[in-house]
Design a protein around this motif. Structure first.
Motif, PDB file in Angstrom:
ATOM      1  N   GLY A   1     -32.483 -47.854 -41.055  1.00 52.63           N
ATOM      2  CA  GLY A   1     -31.975 -47.350 -42.351  1.00 52.63           C
ATOM      3  C   GLY A   1     -33.043 -46.429 -42.883  1.00 52.63           C
ATOM      4  O   GLY A   1     -32.806 -46.142 -44.032  1.00 52.63           O
ATOM      5  N   GLY A   2     -33.678 -45.540 -42.066  1.00 53.91           N
ATOM      6  CA  GLY A   2     -34.489 -44.454 -42.421  1.00 53.91           C
ATOM      7  C   GLY A   2     -33.448 -43.138 -42.744  1.00 53.91           C
ATOM      8  O   GLY A   2     -32.171 -43.095 -42.614  1.00 53.91           O
ATOM      9  N   VAL A   3     -34.066 -41.971 -42.997  1.00 58.62           N
ATOM     10  CA  VAL A   3     -33.403 -40.992 -43.312  1.00 58.62           C
ATOM     11  C   VAL A   3     -33.043 -40.209 -42.020  1.00 58.62           C
ATOM     12  O   VAL A   3     -33.993 -40.291 -40.960  1.00 58.62           O
ATOM     13  CB  VAL A   3     -34.320 -40.056 -43.995  1.00 58.62           C
ATOM     14  N   PRO A   4     -32.045 -39.674 -41.772  1.00 64.35           N
ATOM     15  CA  PRO A   4     -31.402 -38.920 -40.557  1.00 64.35           C
ATOM     16  C   PRO A   4     -32.306 -37.820 -40.221  1.00 64.35           C
ATOM     17  O   PRO A   4     -32.914 -36.924 -41.029  1.00 64.35           O
ATOM     18  CB  PRO A   4     -30.056 -38.625 -40.957  1.00 64.35           C
ATOM     19  N   LEU A   5     -32.666 -37.784 -38.871  1.00 65.60           N
ATOM     20  CA  LEU A   5     -33.437 -36.424 -38.493  1.00 65.60           C
ATOM     21  C   LEU A   5     -32.797 -35.377 -38.544  1.00 65.60           C
ATOM     22  O   LEU A   5     -31.540 -35.230 -38.511  1.00 65.60           O
ATOM     23  CB  LEU A   5     -33.890 -36.804 -36.869  1.00 65.60           C
ATOM     24  N   PRO A   6     -33.500 -34.225 -38.557  1.00 67.27           N
ATOM     25  CA  PRO A   6     -32.720 -32.781 -38.582  1.00 67.27           C
ATOM     26  C   PRO A   6     -32.203 -32.629 -37.107  1.00 67.27           C
ATOM     27  O   PRO A   6     -32.273 -31.497 -36.626  1.00 67.27           O
ATOM     28  CB  PRO A   6     -33.705 -31.933 -39.155  1.00 67.27           C
ATOM     29  N   LEU A   7     -31.604 -33.488 -36.583  1.00 65.73           N
ATOM     30  CA  LEU A   7     -30.872 -33.395 -35.207  1.00 65.73           C
ATOM     31  C   LEU A   7     -29.626 -34.186 -34.938  1.00 65.73           C
ATOM     32  O   LEU A   7     -29.790 -35.201 -35.475  1.00 65.73           O
ATOM     33  CB  LEU A   7     -32.045 -33.478 -34.184  1.00 65.73           C
ATOM     34  N   ILE A   8     -28.778 -33.543 -34.415  1.00 72.87           N
ATOM     35  CA  ILE A   8     -27.510 -34.454 -33.996  1.00 72.87           C
ATOM     36  C   ILE A   8     -27.305 -34.111 -32.654  1.00 72.87           C
ATOM     37  O   ILE A   8     -27.312 -33.122 -32.032  1.00 72.87           O
ATOM     38  CB  ILE A   8     -26.102 -33.773 -34.723  1.00 72.87           C
ATOM     39  N   LEU A   9     -27.399 -35.214 -31.852  1.00 72.27           N
ATOM     40  CA  LEU A   9     -27.154 -35.301 -30.227  1.00 72.27           C
ATOM     41  C   LEU A   9     -25.728 -35.523 -29.930  1.00 72.27           C
ATOM     42  O   LEU A   9     -25.027 -36.424 -30.570  1.00 72.27           O
ATOM     43  CB  LEU A   9     -27.965 -36.090 -29.546  1.00 72.27           C
ATOM     44  N   CYS A  10     -25.076 -34.643 -29.501  1.00 77.84           N
ATOM     45  CA  CYS A  10     -23.526 -34.694 -29.092  1.00 77.84           C
ATOM     46  C   CYS A  10     -23.187 -35.004 -27.466  1.00 77.84           C
ATOM     47  O   CYS A  10     -23.932 -34.249 -26.859  1.00 77.84           O
ATOM     48  CB  CYS A  10     -22.916 -33.286 -29.250  1.00 77.84           C
ATOM     49  N   ASP A  11     -22.453 -35.868 -27.234  1.00 74.34           N
ATOM     50  CA  ASP A  11     -22.143 -36.524 -26.107  1.00 74.34           C
ATOM     51  C   ASP A  11     -20.819 -36.299 -25.632  1.00 74.34           C
ATOM     52  O   ASP A  11     -19.894 -36.314 -26.200  1.00 74.34           O
ATOM     53  CB  ASP A  11     -22.545 -38.224 -25.861  1.00 74.34           C
ATOM     54  N   THR A  12     -20.566 -36.067 -24.402  1.00 71.31           N
ATOM     55  CA  THR A  12     -19.486 -35.555 -23.713  1.00 71.31           C
ATOM     56  C   THR A  12     -18.994 -36.465 -22.641  1.00 71.31           C
ATOM     57  O   THR A  12     -19.918 -37.217 -22.136  1.00 71.31           O
ATOM     58  CB  THR A  12     -19.473 -34.015 -23.322  1.00 71.31           C
ATOM     59  N   MET A  13     -17.835 -36.060 -22.146  1.00 72.74           N
ATOM     60  CA  MET A  13     -17.286 -36.832 -20.937  1.00 72.74           C
ATOM     61  C   MET A  13     -18.066 -36.263 -19.841  1.00 72.74           C
ATOM     62  O   MET A  13     -18.516 -34.933 -19.773  1.00 72.74           O
ATOM     63  CB  MET A  13     -16.082 -36.675 -20.489  1.00 72.74           C
ATOM     64  N   GLY A  14     -18.373 -36.945 -18.863  1.00 81.27           N
ATOM     65  CA  GLY A  14     -19.310 -36.508 -17.539  1.00 81.27           C
ATOM     66  C   GLY A  14     -18.486 -35.602 -16.628  1.00 81.27           C
ATOM     67  O   GLY A  14     -17.226 -35.566 -16.673  1.00 81.27           O
ATOM     68  N   LEU A  15     -19.150 -34.735 -16.084  1.00 79.70           N
ATOM     69  CA  LEU A  15     -18.617 -33.703 -14.970  1.00 79.70           C
ATOM     70  C   LEU A  15     -18.340 -34.630 -13.947  1.00 79.70           C
ATOM     71  O   LEU A  15     -19.025 -35.398 -13.423  1.00 79.70           O
ATOM     72  CB  LEU A  15     -19.576 -32.576 -14.673  1.00 79.70           C
TER      73      LEU A  15
ATOM     74  N   THR B   1     -28.293 -23.026 -44.832  1.00 80.66           N
ATOM     75  CA  THR B   1     -27.006 -23.620 -44.977  1.00 80.66           C
ATOM     76  C   THR B   1     -26.957 -24.832 -43.566  1.00 80.66           C
ATOM     77  O   THR B   1     -26.140 -25.559 -44.024  1.00 80.66           O
ATOM     78  CB  THR B   1     -25.939 -22.923 -45.112  1.00 80.66           C
ATOM     79  N   VAL B   2     -27.911 -24.829 -43.062  1.00 84.39           N
ATOM     80  CA  VAL B   2     -27.900 -25.455 -41.806  1.00 84.39           C
ATOM     81  C   VAL B   2     -28.992 -26.714 -41.754  1.00 84.39           C
ATOM     82  O   VAL B   2     -30.149 -26.081 -41.500  1.00 84.39           O
ATOM     83  CB  VAL B   2     -27.845 -24.759 -40.207  1.00 84.39           C
ATOM     84  N   HIS B   3     -28.700 -27.622 -41.860  1.00 81.87           N
ATOM     85  CA  HIS B   3     -29.784 -28.696 -41.936  1.00 81.87           C
ATOM     86  C   HIS B   3     -30.073 -29.573 -40.797  1.00 81.87           C
ATOM     87  O   HIS B   3     -31.146 -30.429 -40.792  1.00 81.87           O
ATOM     88  CB  HIS B   3     -29.517 -29.790 -43.105  1.00 81.87           C
ATOM     89  N   GLN B   4     -29.192 -29.472 -39.811  1.00 85.12           N
ATOM     90  CA  GLN B   4     -29.458 -30.428 -38.577  1.00 85.12           C
ATOM     91  C   GLN B   4     -29.030 -29.483 -37.358  1.00 85.12           C
ATOM     92  O   GLN B   4     -27.894 -28.999 -37.322  1.00 85.12           O
ATOM     93  CB  GLN B   4     -28.368 -31.535 -38.715  1.00 85.12           C
ATOM     94  N   ALA B   5     -29.768 -29.627 -36.443  1.00 89.42           N
ATOM     95  CA  ALA B   5     -29.547 -28.751 -35.348  1.00 89.42           C
ATOM     96  C   ALA B   5     -28.719 -29.764 -34.533  1.00 89.42           C
ATOM     97  O   ALA B   5     -28.683 -30.906 -34.323  1.00 89.42           O
ATOM     98  CB  ALA B   5     -31.078 -28.549 -34.284  1.00 89.42           C
ATOM     99  N   ARG B   6     -27.793 -28.869 -33.792  1.00 91.27           N
ATOM    100  CA  ARG B   6     -26.515 -29.779 -33.025  1.00 91.27           C
ATOM    101  C   ARG B   6     -26.659 -29.433 -31.661  1.00 91.27           C
ATOM    102  O   ARG B   6     -26.464 -28.224 -31.235  1.00 91.27           O
ATOM    103  CB  ARG B   6     -25.333 -29.069 -33.705  1.00 91.27           C
ATOM    104  N   VAL B   7     -27.206 -30.360 -30.690  1.00 96.87           N
ATOM    105  CA  VAL B   7     -27.481 -30.227 -29.480  1.00 96.87           C
ATOM    106  C   VAL B   7     -26.356 -31.011 -28.724  1.00 96.87           C
ATOM    107  O   VAL B   7     -25.975 -32.104 -28.729  1.00 96.87           O
ATOM    108  CB  VAL B   7     -28.887 -30.521 -29.020  1.00 96.87           C
ATOM    109  N   LEU B   8     -25.822 -30.266 -27.571  1.00 97.94           N
ATOM    110  CA  LEU B   8     -24.750 -30.826 -26.716  1.00 97.94           C
ATOM    111  C   LEU B   8     -25.526 -31.384 -25.337  1.00 97.94           C
ATOM    112  O   LEU B   8     -26.018 -30.498 -24.749  1.00 97.94           O
ATOM    113  CB  LEU B   8     -23.604 -29.943 -26.279  1.00 97.94           C
ATOM    114  N   LEU B   9     -25.129 -32.567 -24.708  1.00 99.50           N
ATOM    115  CA  LEU B   9     -25.494 -33.029 -23.504  1.00 99.50           C
ATOM    116  C   LEU B   9     -24.276 -32.867 -22.556  1.00 99.50           C
ATOM    117  O   LEU B   9     -23.354 -33.414 -23.003  1.00 99.50           O
ATOM    118  CB  LEU B   9     -26.059 -34.431 -23.986  1.00 99.50           C
ATOM    119  N   VAL B  10     -24.537 -32.054 -21.355  1.00103.49           N
ATOM    120  CA  VAL B  10     -23.735 -31.950 -20.533  1.00103.49           C
ATOM    121  C   VAL B  10     -24.362 -32.112 -19.106  1.00103.49           C
ATOM    122  O   VAL B  10     -25.478 -32.077 -18.829  1.00103.49           O
ATOM    123  CB  VAL B  10     -23.107 -30.386 -20.500  1.00103.49           C
ATOM    124  N   GLY B  11     -23.500 -33.042 -18.207  1.00104.84           N
ATOM    125  CA  GLY B  11     -23.870 -33.376 -16.912  1.00104.84           C
ATOM    126  C   GLY B  11     -23.048 -34.304 -16.227  1.00104.84           C
ATOM    127  O   GLY B  11     -21.938 -34.699 -16.832  1.00104.84           O
TER     128      GLY B  11
END
Length: 468
Positions: free
Chosen positions: A254-268, A196-206
């Motif tokens: 215009g290509g197909v989305p990769l099986p990856l979502i990069l999530c960006d946050t407010m900086g530390l 049921t999960v088609h895209q890995a969701r990765v969070l960037l923190v720094g």
């Protein structure tokens, strides 16, 4: 507060660096910003290892002293055979370099300004210095500083030895076009163990300015085939990213989305009440924060707020956390920032999320890497910084990945792409570890839940399996 920058011209900096072997200078203290006081000097320069003082006067002289020892305010006379005084001429080739007098101390480690005997800086907490040639160091005053005892600026830099190249790389990388294509294919064809999960969701923190947004832009550019700038990136000391953003990456325009979502946050940020809030971070981990939610450090997201997502599935949760740190600033991470990372690491571990660390701007940190990116795993300095981060943050060295983001380039580069794709591949590998650790209460549905067959498109509501 504006970014504190060096007053050394490029020519002066080149002459300064000629006094050392493979050095890198990190600005610790600038008197016109932090104050011409001994207390301001010690608050930023104590326990910093080898340092060099850079003093400026109205006569145009740039001069000072170097010591390989720490400032500790112990009141003792410090012996240091490596210490020297210097003066950089406005014109001419080599700087004046004065070694210490044999048998005499290099400096007195007191609570006053830097006291090298022959040169005593920040005397009486004023923008001036004392000159006493013959005390510990011997020189001609006119040649050293032109007899102008007033300071227009006063800076202190940490001096780090970059070292040379390791005989063998500490990681083996194939720098070929074939390897790049192989990595791209592996990433594009990734499928999670959970159907049921088609895209890995990765969070960037720094920290602010570490390169989180630039990393996404770089990955997006590498897969698109040309430079892009979808995420806003900056270089200041305040976070440019003020929203929680989730970014899809497409293979080509215009290509197909990769099986990856990069999530960006407010900086530390340094202050406890600034930058990304821990409560918001946990809400992001659990999938409760909607895309484009506007962060408010003083008011964490509440469960009844418009930006809060009540019903979440495994698709909404973060599957891997990636810490992003500037290689140029590893040794300058403050106790406050390290405490923030420790708190984040503790909470992330409690939630069972795998963690990776990206060491960015490696080409800025080491000239040998800037000269040839393939030296990244042979650079003594980069390996040292990777190990230093591993020790200070408690992250295994195998999880520390040096990368170079695209910044001023107009064209893609093979070696840069290989480092970027290698990092993404590891993120997907670690995401698999997260999925493998999920516990399903209904064991009868285990075979339906865990599968490598994906028959439905990304984002289909029918594929969502609610677990939270």
């Amino acid at each position: 507060m504006s970014v504190v920058t060096s007053s050394l011209s490029k020519g002066q900096q080149k002459k300064m660096l000629s006094l050392f072997s493979h050095p890198r200078l990190h600005l610790l203290y600038k008197a016109t910003v932090h104050g011409f006081t001994a207390a301001a000097f010690h608050s930023r320069c104590d326990q910093q290892g080898p340092t060099v003082i850079v003093a400026y006067n109205a006569a145009g002289f740039v001069f000072g002293g170097y010591t390989s020892k720490d400032y500790t305010q112990n009141g003792q006379a410090i012996m240091d055979k490596e210490a020297f005084l210097y003066s950089i001429p406005a014109e001419g080739d080599k700087p004046l370099r004065v070694a210490g007098i044999s048998g005499q101390c290099a400096f007195t480690d007191g609570a006053t300004g830097p006291n090298y005997g022959a040169l005593v800086f920040l005397h009486d907490d004023k923008a001036e210095f004392q000159s006493n040639p013959g005390t510990s160091f011997n020189f001609q005053a006119a040649e050293m500083h032109g007899n102008d005892l007033k300071l227009t600026e006063f800076e202190v830099y940490r001096v780090e030895d970059l070292g040379d190249l390791l005989p063998k790389p500490w990681r083996n990388i194939q720098w070929t076009a074939e390897r790049k294509q192989q990595l791209m294919k592996t990433i594009q064809s990734y499928k999670s163990e959970i159907k049921t999960v088609h895209q890995a969701r990765v969070l960037l923190v720094g920290p602010v300015g570490a390169g989180k947004s630039s990393f996404f832009n770089s990955i997006n550019s590498a897969f698109r085939g040309n430079m892009t700038c979808q995420a806003i990136a900056g270089t200041g000391d305040k976070s440019v990213t003020t929203q929680f953003r989730t970014y899809n990456i497409k293979a080509g325009k215009g290509g197909v989305p990769l099986p990856l979502i990069l999530c960006d946050t407010m900086g530390l940020e340094e202050k406890a009440d600034a930058g990304l809030d821990m409560e918001d971070l946990v809400s992001i981990y659990k999938g409760h924060v909607k895309d484009r939610y506007q962060f408010s450090p003083s008011n964490p997201l509440l469960a009844d707020a418009p930006g809060y997502k009540q019903r979440v599935t495994l698709n909404d949760m973060i599957h891997c956390v990636v810490y992003v740190i500037d290689a140029c600033k590893v040794s300058l991470l403050t106790a406050n920032m390290l405490d923030k990372f420790a708190a984040i690491r503790k909470k992330t571990n409690q939630l069972g999320l795998p963690q990776i660390l990206l060491l960015t701007k490696v080409e800025e940190a080491c000239p040998l890497v800037a000269e040839d990116l393939k030296n990244v795993y042979r650079s003594v300095y980069i390996e040292k910084k990777a190990r230093e981060l591993s020790d200070s943050l408690g992250i295994p060295l195998s999880c520390v990945l040096p990368v170079k983001n695209y910044s001023g380039e107009l064209d893609l580069d093979l070696e840069t792409d290989i480092l970027l794709f290698s990092a993404v591949q590891q993120m997907l590998n670690y995401t698999d570890s997260f999925f493998e650790n999920q516990v399903i209460e209904d064991q009868d549905q285990l075979d339906l839940y865990r599968s490598n067959e994906h028959l439905r498109p990304v984002g289909s509501e029918e594929t969502k399996h609610r677990i939270v």
